[in-house]
Design a protein around this motif. Structure first.
Motif, PDB file in Angstrom:
ATOM      1  N   ASN A 170      36.151  12.440  79.239  1.00  0.00           N
ATOM      2  CA  ASN A 170      34.855  12.395  78.560  1.00  0.00           C
ATOM      3  C   ASN A 170      33.732  12.504  79.594  1.00  0.00           C
ATOM      4  O   ASN A 170      33.734  11.789  80.595  1.00  0.00           O
ATOM      5  N   TYR A 171      32.771  13.397  79.328  1.00  0.00           N
ATOM      6  CA  TYR A 171      31.648  13.533  80.248  1.00  0.00           C
ATOM      7  C   TYR A 171      30.447  12.688  79.817  1.00  0.00           C
ATOM      8  O   TYR A 171      29.991  11.832  80.546  1.00  0.00           O
ATOM      9  N   THR A 194      29.510  13.458  74.223  1.00  0.00           N
ATOM     10  CA  THR A 194      29.572  14.618  73.330  1.00  0.00           C
ATOM     11  C   THR A 194      30.385  15.760  73.932  1.00  0.00           C
ATOM     12  O   THR A 194      30.861  16.618  73.213  1.00  0.00           O
ATOM     13  N   THR A 195      30.533  15.764  75.245  1.00  0.00           N
ATOM     14  CA  THR A 195      31.278  16.821  75.932  1.00  0.00           C
ATOM     15  C   THR A 195      32.533  16.209  76.549  1.00  0.00           C
ATOM     16  O   THR A 195      32.454  15.186  77.223  1.00  0.00           O
ATOM     17  N   TYR A 206      36.477  17.380  78.416  1.00  0.00           N
ATOM     18  CA  TYR A 206      37.362  18.405  78.960  1.00  0.00           C
ATOM     19  C   TYR A 206      38.787  17.918  78.784  1.00  0.00           C
ATOM     20  O   TYR A 206      39.100  16.765  79.083  1.00  0.00           O
ATOM     21  N   MET A 261      37.089  22.946  76.924  1.00  0.00           N
ATOM     22  CA  MET A 261      35.874  22.149  76.943  1.00  0.00           C
ATOM     23  C   MET A 261      35.504  21.964  75.487  1.00  0.00           C
ATOM     24  O   MET A 261      35.371  22.939  74.741  1.00  0.00           O
ATOM     25  N   LEU A 281      32.979  20.494  72.589  1.00  0.00           N
ATOM     26  CA  LEU A 281      31.651  20.056  72.175  1.00  0.00           C
ATOM     27  C   LEU A 281      31.716  19.712  70.699  1.00  0.00           C
ATOM     28  O   LEU A 281      32.672  20.091  70.016  1.00  0.00           O
ATOM     29  N   PRO A 282      30.716  19.020  70.154  1.00  0.00           N
ATOM     30  CA  PRO A 282      30.774  18.675  68.727  1.00  0.00           C
ATOM     31  C   PRO A 282      30.919  19.887  67.802  1.00  0.00           C
ATOM     32  O   PRO A 282      31.611  19.809  66.793  1.00  0.00           O
ATOM     33  N   SER A 283      30.299  21.009  68.157  1.00  0.00           N
ATOM     34  CA  SER A 283      30.315  22.156  67.247  1.00  0.00           C
ATOM     35  C   SER A 283      31.201  23.312  67.708  1.00  0.00           C
ATOM     36  O   SER A 283      31.326  24.311  67.003  1.00  0.00           O
ATOM     37  N   SER A 304      34.616  24.618  70.681  1.00  0.00           N
ATOM     38  CA  SER A 304      35.598  24.343  71.713  1.00  0.00           C
ATOM     39  C   SER A 304      35.796  25.629  72.506  1.00  0.00           C
ATOM     40  O   SER A 304      35.872  26.714  71.925  1.00  0.00           O
ATOM     41  N   TYR A 305      35.838  25.523  73.826  1.00  0.00           N
ATOM     42  CA  TYR A 305      35.983  26.692  74.691  1.00  0.00           C
ATOM     43  C   TYR A 305      37.259  26.550  75.517  1.00  0.00           C
ATOM     44  O   TYR A 305      37.334  25.716  76.419  1.00  0.00           O
TER      45      TYR A 305
END
Length: 113
Positions: free
Chosen positions: A34-35, A38-39, A41, A51, A53-55, A57-58
């Motif tokens: 957790n960063y 909200t972010t 990895y 990675m 994110l709330p909306s 994923s990469y």
């Protein structure tokens, strides 16, 4: 002939299980980190991750060389980056390389259960 059979038996019974055990190893980054709440990895320990994110994923592939981490995002809209890193207990510290948005910036991530 007996010596050859014993040598073959040794290889099958001793060395093969050891080698199979080695292939299941994961690297120090394995897990979810957790960063900022909200972010996050997630590293699978074998060179792939995401990675999150709330909306969105990469997905990415990653390589470790010593203390260098290279992240290659599958989606070209995300910027590939290189970091130096350390892992101590449940903290992953990343330091941005020259190809990051802010070279030299320190990021601290906390391992999730």
């Amino acid at each position: 002939m007996i010596v050859s059979l014993l040598a073959l038996l040794f290889v099958v019974l001793i060395i093969v299980p050891i080698c199979k055990g080695c292939s299941g190893r994961t690297d120090a980054l394995a897990g979810k980190w957790n960063y900022d709440g909200t972010t996050a990895y997630e590293f699978n320990g074998k060179g792939a991750g995401a990675m999150m994110l709330p909306s969105a994923s990469y997905d990415f592939k990653y390589e470790i060389n010593g203390n260098q981490l290279y992240i290659d995002f599958i989606n070209e809209s995300a910027h590939d980056s290189t970091y130096s890193f350390t892992v101590q207990n449940s903290t992953l510290t990343l330091v941005g390389g020259n190809d990051t948005a802010v070279p030299g910036k320190v990021y601290e991530l906390t391992k999730q259960d």
